[in-house]
Design an enzyme around this catalytic site. Structure first.
Site, PDB file in Angstrom:
ATOM      1  N   TYR A  92      35.511  30.656  34.877  1.00  0.00           N
ATOM      2  CA  TYR A  92      36.692  31.238  34.493  1.00  0.00           C
ATOM      3  C   TYR A  92      37.798  30.175  34.052  1.00  0.00           C
ATOM      4  O   TYR A  92      38.361  30.583  33.005  1.00  0.00           O
ATOM      5  CB  TYR A  92      37.136  31.505  36.021  1.00  0.00           C
ATOM      6  CG  TYR A  92      38.473  32.409  36.265  1.00  0.00           C
ATOM      7  CD1 TYR A  92      39.009  33.671  36.084  1.00  0.00           C
ATOM      8  CD2 TYR A  92      39.786  31.335  36.441  1.00  0.00           C
ATOM      9  CE1 TYR A  92      40.168  34.123  35.948  1.00  0.00           C
ATOM     10  CE2 TYR A  92      41.065  31.957  36.670  1.00  0.00           C
ATOM     11  CZ  TYR A  92      41.290  33.382  36.278  1.00  0.00           C
ATOM     12  OH  TYR A  92      42.569  33.956  36.387  1.00  0.00           O
TER      13      TYR A  92
HETATM   14  N1  LIG Z   1      45.963  36.984  41.016  1.00  0.00           N
HETATM   15  C1  LIG Z   1      45.893  35.413  40.288  1.00  0.00           C
HETATM   16  O1  LIG Z   1      45.858  34.558  41.321  1.00  0.00           O
HETATM   17  C2  LIG Z   1      46.037  35.164  38.988  1.00  0.00           C
HETATM   18  C3  LIG Z   1      46.316  33.988  38.355  1.00  0.00           C
HETATM   19  C4  LIG Z   1      46.220  33.432  37.075  1.00  0.00           C
HETATM   20  C5  LIG Z   1      45.843  34.363  36.223  1.00  0.00           C
HETATM   21  N2  LIG Z   1      45.269  35.890  36.671  1.00  0.00           N
HETATM   22  C6  LIG Z   1      45.101  36.572  35.496  1.00  0.00           C
HETATM   23  O2  LIG Z   1      45.596  37.654  35.294  1.00  0.00           O
HETATM   24  C7  LIG Z   1      44.891  38.942  35.224  1.00  0.00           C
HETATM   25  C8  LIG Z   1      45.201  40.002  36.135  1.00  0.00           C
HETATM   26  O3  LIG Z   1      44.629  39.897  37.285  1.00  0.00           O
HETATM   27  P1  LIG Z   1      44.937  40.285  38.611  1.00  0.00           P
HETATM   28  O4  LIG Z   1      45.253  39.164  39.871  1.00  0.00           O
HETATM   29  O5  LIG Z   1      45.952  41.323  38.589  1.00  0.00           O
HETATM   30  O6  LIG Z   1      43.659  41.102  39.110  1.00  0.00           O
HETATM   31  P2  LIG Z   1      43.197  42.375  39.479  1.00  0.00           P
HETATM   32  O7  LIG Z   1      41.616  42.352  39.777  1.00  0.00           O
HETATM   33  O8  LIG Z   1      44.151  42.846  40.524  1.00  0.00           O
HETATM   34  O9  LIG Z   1      43.410  43.380  38.553  1.00  0.00           O
HETATM   35  C9  LIG Z   1      42.577  43.556  37.386  1.00  0.00           C
HETATM   36  C10 LIG Z   1      42.561  44.592  36.277  1.00  0.00           C
HETATM   37  O10 LIG Z   1      41.817  44.653  35.255  1.00  0.00           O
HETATM   38  C11 LIG Z   1      40.814  45.464  35.003  1.00  0.00           C
HETATM   39  N3  LIG Z   1      39.653  45.082  34.515  1.00  0.00           N
HETATM   40  C12 LIG Z   1      38.752  44.221  34.866  1.00  0.00           C
HETATM   41  N4  LIG Z   1      37.837  44.104  34.066  1.00  0.00           N
HETATM   42  C13 LIG Z   1      38.026  45.018  32.781  1.00  0.00           C
HETATM   43  C14 LIG Z   1      37.299  45.100  31.717  1.00  0.00           C
HETATM   44  N5  LIG Z   1      36.242  44.681  31.466  1.00  0.00           N
HETATM   45  N6  LIG Z   1      37.874  46.151  31.066  1.00  0.00           N
HETATM   46  C15 LIG Z   1      39.047  46.723  31.333  1.00  0.00           C
HETATM   47  N7  LIG Z   1      39.717  46.472  32.307  1.00  0.00           N
HETATM   48  C16 LIG Z   1      39.363  45.510  33.168  1.00  0.00           C
HETATM   49  C17 LIG Z   1      40.770  45.955  36.494  1.00  0.00           C
HETATM   50  O11 LIG Z   1      40.059  47.435  36.924  1.00  0.00           O
HETATM   51  C18 LIG Z   1      42.077  45.870  36.984  1.00  0.00           C
HETATM   52  O12 LIG Z   1      42.789  47.039  37.086  1.00  0.00           O
HETATM   53  C19 LIG Z   1      43.565  38.514  35.025  1.00  0.00           C
HETATM   54  O13 LIG Z   1      43.380  38.143  33.416  1.00  0.00           O
HETATM   55  C20 LIG Z   1      43.582  37.014  35.857  1.00  0.00           C
HETATM   56  O14 LIG Z   1      42.428  36.157  35.382  1.00  0.00           O
HETATM   57  C21 LIG Z   1      45.476  36.193  37.737  1.00  0.00           C
END
Ligand SMILES: NC(=O)c1ccc[n+]([C@@H]2O[C@H](COP(=O)([O-])OP(=O)(O)OC[C@H]3O[C@@H](n4cnc5c(N)ncnc54)[C@H](O)[C@@H]3O)[C@@H](O)[C@H]2O)c1
Length: 249
Positions: A156
């Site tokens: 990641y």
């Molecule tokens: N939640 C955290 O703590 C956090 C912190 C820093 C960065 N992020 C980043 O923020 C972004 C969103 O994370 P989140 O926490 O909302 O996650 P989440 O799991 O709640 O949502 C992720 C969304 O992406 C979609 N998705 C996953 N793989 C996919 C693919 N191959 N093609 C199309 N859609 C796809 C899923 O269906 C889901 O709707 C990610 O890139 C994550 O790495 C999250």
């Protein structure tokens, strides 16, 4: 459409991974700002218009790790909405929390393919039209793990470091085109993504945030709304931190 004013009313914004979590929050905020929001996600059947609070201008089932799937979605979206000014590359997965010497090989490939390959694929399809229009805002969702090492999630962190490097490179390629490319580096935010993590990993992440709390989806969405607007006019290739005081570099 007036894209010279400070706002983004009337612009079209694609948000990948916009069915839930951070992507949904960004979509909701952009819709409140008057954007026509297009949601791309691997699981569009889970999109709930009532819970979201807005009606997407288009909803496409996409796997961002698959270039053909992304190209098909782009063609279908353009046919439906005609133009795209904003691309928010948010779709991502965490993968397992496991040391490198035990990390499953297929999980490594998948985390890189979705988190880094997905950003490339979406920028690959969106940039020709944005260049031709002389205007565009691309916001890639990286992570604090894209700026520092985090034990247990090397795939990641490698992918998110890649997103930061990719953002800086593409931004320089497009610097004189009117298309600005930035990324955000958020710390832990309470979404479904945390289900992929161990309680120990979550507790360790929270302990690193000087403000002593998790980031909220709304705080991320507010920053993205500005980066995606014409008001962000002289910053490109930058990683905007949302770290509660953790980032001091
Ligand atoms: N939640 C955290 O703590 C956090 C912190 C820093 C960065 N992020 C980043 O923020 C972004 C969103 O994370 P989140 O926490 O909302 O996650 P989440 O799991 O709640 O949502 C992720 C969304 O992406 C979609 N998705 C996953 N793989 C996919 C693919 N191959 N093609 C199309 N859609 C796809 C899923 O269906 C889901 O709707 C990610 O890139 C994550 O790495 C999250």
């Amino acid at each position: 459409m007036d894209i010279t004013g400070p706002g983004i009313k009337g612009q079209v914004a694609i948000v990948t991974g916009g069915v839930r979590g951070i992507g949904l929050g960004i979509g909701r905020r952009l819709a409140q700002e008057g954007c026509r929001v297009v949601i791309w996600d691997r699981d569009v059947s889970a999109f709930d218009t009532e819970r979201a609070g807005f009606m997407p201008a288009d909803l496409q089932r996409v796997d961002v790790s698959d270039f053909d799937s992304v190209q098909r979605a782009w063609d279908a979206t353009l046919e439906r909405v005609g133009h795209v000014e904003i691309m928010v590359n948010n779709a991502g997965i965490n993968g397992p929390v496991t040391p490198v010497w035990e990390y499953p090989l297929e999980a490594w490939s998948r985390v890189l393919a979705v988190n880094l390959g997905g950003v490339f694929h979406c920028c690959r399809v969106a940039t020709p039209a944005m260049r031709a229009a002389g205007y565009g805002r691309i916001v890639n969702v990286a992570s604090a793990a894209g700026k520092e090492g985090v034990p247990g999630i090397a795939a990641y962190a490698a992918a998110k470091h890649g997103v930061v490097g990719f953002t800086k490179s593409l931004a320089r390629e497009l610097a004189d085109s009117g298309v600005l490319v930035n990324c955000i580096a958020p710390v832990m935010t309470e979404t479904d993504l945390l289900k992929e993590m161990t309680p120990e990993h979550i507790a360790a992440s929270k302990a690193k945030i000087p403000m002593g709390r998790f980031l909220t989806v709304e705080e991320i969405a507010a920053m993205v709304a500005w980066i995606a607007s014409p008001e962000c006019s002289f910053t490109t290739g930058f990683a905007f931190d949302l770290s509660g005081g953790r980032a001091n570099y």
